[in-house]
Enzyme design. Structure first.
Site, PDB file in Angstrom:
ATOM      1  N   ILE A  16       0.839  -1.210   0.000  1.00 40.40           N
ATOM      2  CA  ILE A  16       0.000   0.000   0.000  1.00 40.40           C
ATOM      3  C   ILE A  16       0.872   1.257   0.000  1.00 40.40           C
ATOM      4  CG2 ILE A  16      -1.975   1.168   1.067  1.00 40.40           C
ATOM      5  CD1 ILE A  16      -2.675  -1.431   2.480  1.00 40.40           C
ATOM      6  N   ASP A  66      15.198   1.074   9.877  1.00 40.46           N
ATOM      7  CA  ASP A  66      14.183   0.377  10.678  1.00 40.46           C
ATOM      8  C   ASP A  66      13.459   1.433  11.528  1.00 40.46           C
ATOM      9  OD1 ASP A  66      12.895  -1.132  12.679  1.00 40.46           O
ATOM     10  OD2 ASP A  66      14.496  -2.623  12.759  1.00 40.46           O
ATOM     11  N   THR A 140      -6.133  -1.242  10.424  1.00 40.57           N
ATOM     12  CA  THR A 140      -6.938  -2.272   9.767  1.00 40.57           C
ATOM     13  C   THR A 140      -8.273  -2.486  10.481  1.00 40.57           C
ATOM     14  OG1 THR A 140      -7.004  -4.675   9.460  1.00 40.57           O
ATOM     15  CG2 THR A 140      -5.532  -3.893  11.142  1.00 40.57           C
ATOM     16  N   ASP A 141      -9.244  -3.005   9.741  1.00 40.95           N
ATOM     17  CA  ASP A 141     -10.532  -3.360  10.359  1.00 40.95           C
ATOM     18  C   ASP A 141     -10.376  -4.563  11.291  1.00 40.95           C
ATOM     19  OD1 ASP A 141     -10.074  -5.278   8.382  1.00 40.95           O
ATOM     20  OD2 ASP A 141     -12.060  -5.131   7.473  1.00 40.95           O
ATOM     21  N   GLU A 142      -9.233  -5.275  11.175  1.00 43.68           N
ATOM     22  CA  GLU A 142      -9.078  -6.512  11.951  1.00 43.68           C
ATOM     23  C   GLU A 142      -8.993  -6.239  13.454  1.00 43.68           C
ATOM     24  OE1 GLU A 142      -6.455  -9.415  10.171  1.00 43.68           O
ATOM     25  OE2 GLU A 142      -6.735  -8.524   8.187  1.00 43.68           O
ATOM     26  N   TYR A 165      -1.282 -10.506  14.803  1.00 39.15           N
ATOM     27  CA  TYR A 165      -1.216  -9.337  13.915  1.00 39.15           C
ATOM     28  C   TYR A 165      -2.207  -8.271  14.359  1.00 39.15           C
ATOM     29  CZ  TYR A 165      -2.486  -6.396   9.918  1.00 39.15           C
ATOM     30  OH  TYR A 165      -2.807  -5.320   9.117  1.00 39.15           O
ATOM     31  N   SER A 168      -1.407  -6.616  17.611  1.00 40.07           N
ATOM     32  CA  SER A 168      -0.301  -5.638  17.549  1.00 40.07           C
ATOM     33  C   SER A 168      -0.774  -4.338  16.900  1.00 40.07           C
ATOM     34  CB  SER A 168       0.909  -6.230  16.809  1.00 40.07           C
ATOM     35  OG  SER A 168       0.620  -6.407  15.429  1.00 40.07           O
ATOM     36  N   LYS A 169      -1.657  -4.439  15.902  1.00 35.59           N
ATOM     37  CA  LYS A 169      -2.186  -3.224  15.268  1.00 35.59           C
ATOM     38  C   LYS A 169      -3.100  -2.476  16.250  1.00 35.59           C
ATOM     39  CE  LYS A 169      -1.649  -1.913  11.607  1.00 35.59           C
ATOM     40  NZ  LYS A 169      -0.582  -1.049  11.007  1.00 35.59           N
ATOM     41  N   ASN A 195      -7.231  -4.720   1.154  1.00 33.07           N
ATOM     42  CA  ASN A 195      -6.883  -4.043  -0.109  1.00 33.07           C
ATOM     43  C   ASN A 195      -6.475  -5.065  -1.156  1.00 33.07           C
ATOM     44  OD1 ASN A 195      -5.386  -0.834   0.561  1.00 33.07           O
ATOM     45  ND2 ASN A 195      -6.889  -1.877   1.807  1.00 33.07           N
ATOM     46  N   LEU A 205      -4.271 -13.375  -0.250  1.00 32.24           N
ATOM     47  CA  LEU A 205      -5.210 -14.201  -1.027  1.00 32.24           C
ATOM     48  C   LEU A 205      -5.174 -13.950  -2.541  1.00 32.24           C
ATOM     49  CD1 LEU A 205      -7.534 -16.321  -0.894  1.00 32.24           C
ATOM     50  CD2 LEU A 205      -9.093 -14.391  -0.909  1.00 32.24           C
TER      51      LEU A 205
HETATM   52  P1  NAD Z   1       3.391  -4.913   3.313  1.00 28.58           P
HETATM   53  O1  NAD Z   1       3.746  -6.080   4.166  1.00 28.58           O
HETATM   54  O2  NAD Z   1       3.197  -5.098   1.845  1.00 28.58           O
HETATM   55  O3  NAD Z   1       4.498  -3.772   3.472  1.00 28.58           O
HETATM   56  C1  NAD Z   1       5.041  -3.426   4.718  1.00 28.58           C
HETATM   57  C2  NAD Z   1       6.272  -2.558   4.465  1.00 28.58           C
HETATM   58  O4  NAD Z   1       6.795  -2.152   5.736  1.00 28.58           O
HETATM   59  C3  NAD Z   1       7.395  -3.300   3.724  1.00 28.58           C
HETATM   60  O5  NAD Z   1       7.942  -2.463   2.727  1.00 28.58           O
HETATM   61  C4  NAD Z   1       8.417  -3.569   4.824  1.00 28.58           C
HETATM   62  O6  NAD Z   1       9.758  -3.640   4.352  1.00 28.58           O
HETATM   63  C5  NAD Z   1       8.206  -2.364   5.736  1.00 28.58           C
HETATM   64  N1  NAD Z   1       8.636  -2.622   7.130  1.00 28.58           N
HETATM   65  C6  NAD Z   1       8.329  -3.701   7.880  1.00 28.58           C
HETATM   66  N2  NAD Z   1       8.936  -3.585   9.090  1.00 28.58           N
HETATM   67  C7  NAD Z   1       9.608  -2.399   9.083  1.00 28.58           C
HETATM   68  C8  NAD Z   1      10.403  -1.710  10.048  1.00 28.58           C
HETATM   69  N3  NAD Z   1      10.661  -2.239  11.258  1.00 28.58           N
HETATM   70  N4  NAD Z   1      10.935  -0.516   9.701  1.00 28.58           N
HETATM   71  C9  NAD Z   1      10.708   0.019   8.470  1.00 28.58           C
HETATM   72  N5  NAD Z   1       9.980  -0.596   7.531  1.00 28.58           N
HETATM   73  C10 NAD Z   1       9.423  -1.791   7.826  1.00 28.58           C
HETATM   74  O7  NAD Z   1       2.088  -4.281   3.996  1.00 28.58           O
HETATM   75  P2  NAD Z   1       0.837  -3.562   3.332  1.00 28.58           P
HETATM   76  O8  NAD Z   1      -0.148  -4.579   2.933  1.00 28.58           O
HETATM   77  O9  NAD Z   1       1.329  -2.552   2.365  1.00 28.58           O
HETATM   78  O10 NAD Z   1       0.255  -2.814   4.610  1.00 28.58           O
HETATM   79  C11 NAD Z   1       0.662  -1.485   4.930  1.00 28.58           C
HETATM   80  C12 NAD Z   1      -0.084  -1.025   6.167  1.00 28.58           C
HETATM   81  O11 NAD Z   1      -1.486  -1.082   5.927  1.00 28.58           O
HETATM   82  C13 NAD Z   1       0.156  -1.904   7.404  1.00 28.58           C
HETATM   83  O12 NAD Z   1       0.257  -1.062   8.520  1.00 28.58           O
HETATM   84  C14 NAD Z   1      -1.081  -2.781   7.484  1.00 28.58           C
HETATM   85  O13 NAD Z   1      -1.348  -3.146   8.809  1.00 28.58           O
HETATM   86  C15 NAD Z   1      -2.124  -1.836   6.934  1.00 28.58           C
HETATM   87  N6  NAD Z   1      -3.292  -2.476   6.293  1.00 28.58           N
HETATM   88  C16 NAD Z   1      -3.125  -3.363   5.267  1.00 28.58           C
HETATM   89  C17 NAD Z   1      -4.228  -3.901   4.631  1.00 28.58           C
HETATM   90  C18 NAD Z   1      -4.086  -4.846   3.456  1.00 28.58           C
HETATM   91  O14 NAD Z   1      -5.106  -5.336   2.946  1.00 28.58           O
HETATM   92  N7  NAD Z   1      -2.892  -5.103   2.963  1.00 28.58           N
HETATM   93  C19 NAD Z   1      -5.528  -3.543   5.060  1.00 28.58           C
HETATM   94  C20 NAD Z   1      -5.651  -2.644   6.113  1.00 28.58           C
HETATM   95  C21 NAD Z   1      -4.526  -2.104   6.713  1.00 28.58           C
HETATM   96  P1  TYD Z   2      -5.311 -12.637   3.565  1.00 28.66           P
HETATM   97  O1  TYD Z   2      -5.103 -12.142   2.173  1.00 28.66           O
HETATM   98  O2  TYD Z   2      -4.187 -13.308   4.267  1.00 28.66           O
HETATM   99  O3  TYD Z   2      -5.855 -11.375   4.386  1.00 28.66           O
HETATM  100  P2  TYD Z   2      -6.467 -11.299   5.901  1.00 28.66           P
HETATM  101  O4  TYD Z   2      -6.242 -12.583   6.586  1.00 28.66           O
HETATM  102  O5  TYD Z   2      -5.687 -10.197   6.501  1.00 28.66           O
HETATM  103  O6  TYD Z   2      -7.913 -10.970   5.713  1.00 28.66           O
HETATM  104  O7  TYD Z   2      -6.541 -13.630   3.545  1.00 28.66           O
HETATM  105  C1  TYD Z   2      -7.811 -13.242   3.082  1.00 28.66           C
HETATM  106  C2  TYD Z   2      -8.772 -14.402   3.310  1.00 28.66           C
HETATM  107  O8  TYD Z   2      -8.387 -15.483   2.456  1.00 28.66           O
HETATM  108  C3  TYD Z   2      -8.744 -14.957   4.714  1.00 28.66           C
HETATM  109  O9  TYD Z   2     -10.060 -15.353   5.075  1.00 28.66           O
HETATM  110  C4  TYD Z   2      -7.831 -16.175   4.609  1.00 28.66           C
HETATM  111  C5  TYD Z   2      -8.090 -16.666   3.221  1.00 28.66           C
HETATM  112  N1  TYD Z   2      -6.968 -17.333   2.520  1.00 28.66           N
HETATM  113  C6  TYD Z   2      -7.153 -18.608   1.937  1.00 28.66           C
HETATM  114  O10 TYD Z   2      -8.240 -19.208   2.037  1.00 28.66           O
HETATM  115  N2  TYD Z   2      -6.110 -19.163   1.272  1.00 28.66           N
HETATM  116  C7  TYD Z   2      -4.902 -18.534   1.144  1.00 28.66           C
HETATM  117  O11 TYD Z   2      -3.957 -19.119   0.509  1.00 28.66           O
HETATM  118  C8  TYD Z   2      -4.731 -17.242   1.725  1.00 28.66           C
HETATM  119  C9  TYD Z   2      -3.418 -16.527   1.600  1.00 28.66           C
HETATM  120  C10 TYD Z   2      -5.800 -16.667   2.397  1.00 28.66           C
END
Ligand code: NAD
Ligand code: TYD
Length: 359
Positions: A16, A66, A140-142, A165, A168-169, A195, A205
């Site tokens: 993101i 970091d 996150t909504d989680e 996870y 921690s969030k 996202n 997924l």
């Molecule tokens: P991601 O895992 O793709 O990217 C995380 C980034 O943070 C990576 O570039 C990693 O190198 C960097 N990072 C990790 N630890 C670090 C540290 N100690 N210092 C500096 N950089 C560090 O994650 P994402 O999916 O892009 O998520 C970004 C944010 O959005 C997160 O805070 C996540 O909780 C939140 N979020 C994600 C989703 C989703 O669907 N992916 C939904 C809601 C919220």
């Molecule tokens: P994920 O993308 O890990 O996001 P989150 O757990 O943060 O919502 O998983 C999305 C949903 O898909 C979740 O219900 C777990 C499920 N899932 C599978 O069934 N198979 C898979 O291989 C993965 C990665 C996720």
């Protein structure tokens, strides 16, 4: 409206964060600088930002640091006169948090604490000059836990995280709120649903399923496949974040959602159908790859968010419908095989082997 000059984006090499950097530079009239601080964990990938580095070297700066490194972060604030933090950096994958929670505690909780401490110091200095300052925390909504068949998460829903996870969030959200209430640090928070889009690491997924369908590998569905997620196109998340940092009320939380609930199994079936069309194959051929595997421990059943506050107060709306967004995402993965190959290094392959193969 707040207009920031030097935005510190943490975790900008991730999914993101890198989309947000592309969005600000390529799709908005943003005139300032971005300082991307990233530790480059397995999820951080500078290939996500290659063309930005090439084109915008005088307004985009990468710092390999970091967020837990206090001196390093302090120097970033000092060197770049940071006036806004958009804090994405986190360990983000639930399955990894179940296997090894420590990094989640270190980065998501202690790293956020460290950033808040440094931000507070610089904000106090800046405050004297009356300049805008903002710490925006991406969450996150989680954190709200798991829903039954009905109902939604609202901004004031009680936190009830279930995985390491989400715990921690949740903890980091509370710290950010505490810095507002206790010290007056200007903060905003957004809690978003799942996202999807380009540059998502192939452990989540959608990229897992797209990759496996194309390569005709098993499609591992956890449990009965009836868990529900609310899917949001990543660029629409980015536009929400921009609205919040510009116009959001200080101290407030905004929910960001796709209003787009899908069971995992229905979504995987749609992916099979869409890819079958592109590849001129029978969708049933791909659907036969669906394999129900052992469920994730503590697997949250349903997430769904009410984001009326963001829509009504800040005028946010989504720009991409789900079918278009899926087409764009599938297209991106099909056309970026090199990006996928590059991240499939040793440690990635070991992880996949241990967790996804032969299940
Ligand atoms: P991601 O895992 O793709 O990217 C995380 C980034 O943070 C990576 O570039 C990693 O190198 C960097 N990072 C990790 N630890 C670090 C540290 N100690 N210092 C500096 N950089 C560090 O994650 P994402 O999916 O892009 O998520 C970004 C944010 O959005 C997160 O805070 C996540 O909780 C939140 N979020 C994600 C989703 C989703 O669907 N992916 C939904 C809601 C919220
Ligand atoms: P994920 O993308 O890990 O996001 P989150 O757990 O943060 O919502 O998983 C999305 C949903 O898909 C979740 O219900 C777990 C499920 N899932 C599978 O069934 N198979 C898979 O291989 C993965 C990665 C996720």
């Amino acid at each position: 409206m707040r207009n920031f000059k030097n935005i510190l984006v943490t975790g900008g090499a991730g999914f993101i964060g890198s989309n947000f950097i592309h969005y600000l530079f390529e799709k908005t009239s943003f005139k300032g600088n971005i300082i991307n601080v990233d530790k480059l964990t397995y999820a951080g990938n500078l290939n996500n930002l290659k063309n930005i580095e090439d084109k915008l070297g005088n307004r985009y700066f990468f710092e390999h640091i970091d967020i837990c490194d206090k001196e390093g972060i302090d120097k970033i604030f000092q060197d770049h006169s940071i006036d806004c933090v958009v804090h994405f950096a986190a360990e983000s994958h639930v399955d990894r948090s179940i296997l090894g929670p420590k990094e989640f505690i270190d980065t998501n909780i202690l790293g956020t604490f460290n950033l808040l401490e440094v931000a507070r110091k610089y904000w106090l200095n800046d405050n004297k000059s009356g300049k805008d300052f903002l710490f925006h925390h991406i969450s996150t909504d989680e954190v709200f836990g798991s829903l039954g068949e009905t109902g939604y998460f609202y901004e004031d829903t009680a936190y009830d995280p279930r995985s390491p996870y989400s715990a921690s969030k949740a903890s980091s959200d509370h710290l950010v709120k505490a810095y507002y209430h206790t010290y007056g640090l200007p903060i905003t928070i957004s809690n978003s649903t799942n996202n999807y889009g380009a540059y998502q690491f192939p452990e989540k997924l959608l990229p897992v399923m797209i990759g496996n369908i194309v390569n005709e590998k098993k499609l591992p569905v956890y449990g009965d496949g009836k868990n529900i997620r609310d899917w949001l196109f990543v660029e629409d998340h980015c536009s929400a974040i921009l609205k919040i940092i510009q116009k959001g009320t200080i101290g407030e939380t905004y929910n960001v959602g796709g209003e787009n609930e899908w069971t995992n199994i229905d979504l995987i079936n749609v992916l099979c159908e869409k890819i079958a069309k592109i590849k001129n194959k029978n969708a049933e051929h791909y659907k036969e790859l669906i394999t129900f595997v052992k469920d994730r421990s503590g697997h949250d059943r349903r997430y769904a968010i009410n984001c009326d506050k963001l829509k009504n107060e800040l005028g946010w709306k989504q720009s991409v419908n789900f079918s278009e967004g899926l087409d764009l995402t599938i297209d991106w993965y099909l056309n970026n095989q090199k990006w996928i190959d590059d991240i499939k290094n040793e440690s990635y392959r070991d992880w996949i082997k241990a967790n996804y193969e032969n299940r």
